[in-house]
Design a protein around this motif. Structure first.
Motif, PDB file in Angstrom:
ATOM      1  N   VAL A  92       0.237 -10.150  -6.143  1.00  0.00           N
ATOM      2  CA  VAL A  92       1.352  -9.487  -6.811  1.00  0.00           C
ATOM      3  C   VAL A  92       2.321 -10.607  -7.241  1.00  0.00           C
ATOM      4  O   VAL A  92       2.502 -11.575  -6.497  1.00  0.00           O
ATOM      5  CB  VAL A  92       2.033  -8.503  -5.828  1.00  0.00           C
ATOM      6  CG1 VAL A  92       3.254  -7.853  -6.441  1.00  0.00           C
ATOM      7  CG2 VAL A  92       1.023  -7.446  -5.358  1.00  0.00           C
ATOM      8  N   ARG A 142       0.838  -1.212   0.000  1.00  0.00           N
ATOM      9  CA  ARG A 142       0.000   0.000   0.000  1.00  0.00           C
ATOM     10  C   ARG A 142       0.871   1.260   0.000  1.00  0.00           C
ATOM     11  O   ARG A 142       0.518   2.257  -0.608  1.00  0.00           O
ATOM     12  CB  ARG A 142      -0.992  -0.017   1.174  1.00  0.00           C
ATOM     13  CG  ARG A 142      -2.228  -0.874   0.861  1.00  0.00           C
ATOM     14  CD  ARG A 142      -3.267  -0.839   1.964  1.00  0.00           C
ATOM     15  NE  ARG A 142      -2.864  -1.594   3.142  1.00  0.00           N
ATOM     16  CZ  ARG A 142      -2.943  -2.923   3.255  1.00  0.00           C
ATOM     17  NH1 ARG A 142      -3.419  -3.645   2.267  1.00  0.00           N
ATOM     18  NH2 ARG A 142      -2.553  -3.531   4.353  1.00  0.00           N
ATOM     19  N   ARG A 199       2.410 -16.393   0.402  1.00  0.00           N
ATOM     20  CA  ARG A 199       1.030 -16.567  -0.060  1.00  0.00           C
ATOM     21  C   ARG A 199       0.947 -17.583  -1.190  1.00  0.00           C
ATOM     22  O   ARG A 199      -0.143 -17.913  -1.649  1.00  0.00           O
ATOM     23  CB  ARG A 199       0.477 -15.240  -0.549  1.00  0.00           C
ATOM     24  CG  ARG A 199      -0.243 -14.454   0.522  1.00  0.00           C
ATOM     25  CD  ARG A 199      -0.768 -13.157  -0.093  1.00  0.00           C
ATOM     26  NE  ARG A 199      -2.010 -12.732   0.479  1.00  0.00           N
ATOM     27  CZ  ARG A 199      -2.110 -11.792   1.411  1.00  0.00           C
ATOM     28  NH1 ARG A 199      -1.063 -11.219   1.901  1.00  0.00           N
ATOM     29  NH2 ARG A 199      -3.291 -11.449   1.856  1.00  0.00           N
ATOM     30  N   TYR A 215       3.052 -13.052   4.084  1.00  0.00           N
ATOM     31  CA  TYR A 215       4.054 -13.794   3.322  1.00  0.00           C
ATOM     32  C   TYR A 215       4.350 -15.081   4.069  1.00  0.00           C
ATOM     33  O   TYR A 215       4.547 -15.015   5.283  1.00  0.00           O
ATOM     34  CB  TYR A 215       5.352 -12.990   3.162  1.00  0.00           C
ATOM     35  CG  TYR A 215       6.338 -13.664   2.227  1.00  0.00           C
ATOM     36  CD1 TYR A 215       6.494 -13.226   0.922  1.00  0.00           C
ATOM     37  CD2 TYR A 215       7.077 -14.772   2.645  1.00  0.00           C
ATOM     38  CE1 TYR A 215       7.368 -13.872   0.050  1.00  0.00           C
ATOM     39  CE2 TYR A 215       7.939 -15.429   1.778  1.00  0.00           C
ATOM     40  CZ  TYR A 215       8.088 -14.970   0.487  1.00  0.00           C
ATOM     41  OH  TYR A 215       8.929 -15.617  -0.367  1.00  0.00           O
TER      42      TYR A 215
HETATM   43  P1  ADP Z   1      -5.417  -9.328   3.593  1.00  0.00           P
HETATM   44  O1  ADP Z   1      -4.618 -10.339   4.333  1.00  0.00           O
HETATM   45  O2  ADP Z   1      -6.404  -8.609   4.436  1.00  0.00           O
HETATM   46  O3  ADP Z   1      -6.009  -9.821   2.309  1.00  0.00           O
HETATM   47  P2  ADP Z   1      -2.995  -7.759   2.983  1.00  0.00           P
HETATM   48  O4  ADP Z   1      -2.969  -6.356   3.444  1.00  0.00           O
HETATM   49  O5  ADP Z   1      -2.102  -8.747   3.634  1.00  0.00           O
HETATM   50  O6  ADP Z   1      -4.506  -8.171   3.047  1.00  0.00           O
HETATM   51  O7  ADP Z   1      -2.691  -7.802   1.406  1.00  0.00           O
HETATM   52  C1  ADP Z   1      -3.400  -6.994   0.499  1.00  0.00           C
HETATM   53  C2  ADP Z   1      -3.046  -7.352  -0.938  1.00  0.00           C
HETATM   54  O8  ADP Z   1      -1.627  -7.172  -1.170  1.00  0.00           O
HETATM   55  C3  ADP Z   1      -3.295  -8.805  -1.356  1.00  0.00           C
HETATM   56  O9  ADP Z   1      -4.654  -9.016  -1.701  1.00  0.00           O
HETATM   57  C4  ADP Z   1      -2.340  -8.929  -2.545  1.00  0.00           C
HETATM   58  O10 ADP Z   1      -2.859  -8.289  -3.689  1.00  0.00           O
HETATM   59  C5  ADP Z   1      -1.123  -8.151  -2.092  1.00  0.00           C
HETATM   60  N1  ADP Z   1      -0.147  -9.019  -1.380  1.00  0.00           N
HETATM   61  C6  ADP Z   1       0.196  -8.955  -0.068  1.00  0.00           C
HETATM   62  N2  ADP Z   1       1.100  -9.906   0.250  1.00  0.00           N
HETATM   63  C7  ADP Z   1       1.346 -10.598  -0.892  1.00  0.00           C
HETATM   64  C8  ADP Z   1       2.166 -11.728  -1.225  1.00  0.00           C
HETATM   65  N3  ADP Z   1       2.945 -12.323  -0.309  1.00  0.00           N
HETATM   66  N4  ADP Z   1       2.152 -12.168  -2.498  1.00  0.00           N
HETATM   67  C9  ADP Z   1       1.398 -11.579  -3.428  1.00  0.00           C
HETATM   68  N5  ADP Z   1       0.581 -10.535  -3.193  1.00  0.00           N
HETATM   69  C10 ADP Z   1       0.546 -10.043  -1.947  1.00  0.00           C
END
Ligand code: ADP
Ligand code: ZN
Length: 217
Positions: free
Chosen positions: A59, A36, A88, A86
């Motif tokens: 991502v 973010r 994911r 992480y």
């Molecule tokens: P939540 O756990 O509430 O879905 P996060 O704030 O952890 O939200 O993550 C928001 C977004 O950031 C995910 O939906 C994804 O698009 C991206 N993201 C976060 N961590 C990863 C990761 N390890 N690999 C790929 N995308 C990620």
């Protein structure tokens, strides 16, 4: 202690991780927060990341791993960390093995109906990233962060359609990672939450108790 906090979107990873950070003196690496921040920048990377996050898609691993390595390098020697968001994907889990040693998985088990209810009423501090909920975890003053006075906002991926995508991706791509860590014999601490109004402190205390049994807290 190096831990992974693991659970579906909206299971409370960020909320519990920040409270555990205060009690255990570890760093929290929250991938979503990092992305973010990156999205706020008007750069090629920022625009690229935004394209995935706003649709609820993951991502790509190359970007994620690069970001993780940079963040891990900033942790002072001897200090532990909690990874939130992480790995994911199975690929991310395998790569992690080559970068860091994980002592424990903190697994959050929350039923779907609670997740959906929570995410759609969640609010985030624009300034410090603290997590609130307009029904169950209200700030003292409406729309104002208790910690820093910053304004609260609703995440662009906390909409019903995108929430559905994120839960599906969790079930299909993220949950299978658990078996990977089970095979490696990494210990698990399981925290259950089956009421919408369960106070975070109660869950955190249960986690700390179990970490203590493993001599990690
Ligand atoms: P939540 O756990 O509430 O879905 P996060 O704030 O952890 O939200 O993550 C928001 C977004 O950031 C995910 O939906 C994804 O698009 C991206 N993201 C976060 N961590 C990863 C990761 N390890 N690999 C790929 N995308 C990620
Ligand atoms: Zn704040």
């Amino acid at each position: 202690m190096n831990a992974i906090i693991f659970g579906a979107p909206g299971s409370g990873k960020g909320t519990y991780a920040s409270r555990l950070q205060a009690k255990l003196g570890v760093d929290v690496i929250a991938m979503g927060d990092i992305f973010r921040e990156i999205m706020k920048e008007d750069t090629a990377l920022g625009r690229k990341v935004k394209g995935y996050v706003e649709k609820g898609l993951l991502v790509p691993d190359e970007i994620v791993v690069d970001v993780l390595k940079h963040r891990l390098a900033k942790i002072p020697k001897g200090k532990g960390f909690i990874l939130d968001g992480y790995p994911r994907t199975l690929e991310q889990a395998k790569i992690l093995g080559g970068i860091a040693k994980i002592d424990v998985i903190i697994l959050l088990m929350v039923p779907d109906w609670i997740i959906i209810e929570r995410l759609s009423t969640r609010r985030i501090c624009k300034n410090c990233g603290a997590v609130y909920n307009i029904r169950f975890l209200k700030p003292k003053v409406e729309n104002v962060c208790d910690k820093c006075g910053g304004p609260l906002y609703q995440r662009s991926d906390d909409t019903p359609e995108v929430i559905k995508n994120r839960i599906q991706i969790y079930e299909e791509q993220t949950k299978p990672i658990l078996q990977f860590f089970e095979k490696l014999k990494v210990p698990f601490v399981v925290a259950r939450c089956d009421a919408l109004d369960m106070p975070p402190e109660k869950v955190v205390d249960a986690i700390l108790r179990d970490l203590g049994k493993l001599k990690l807290a």
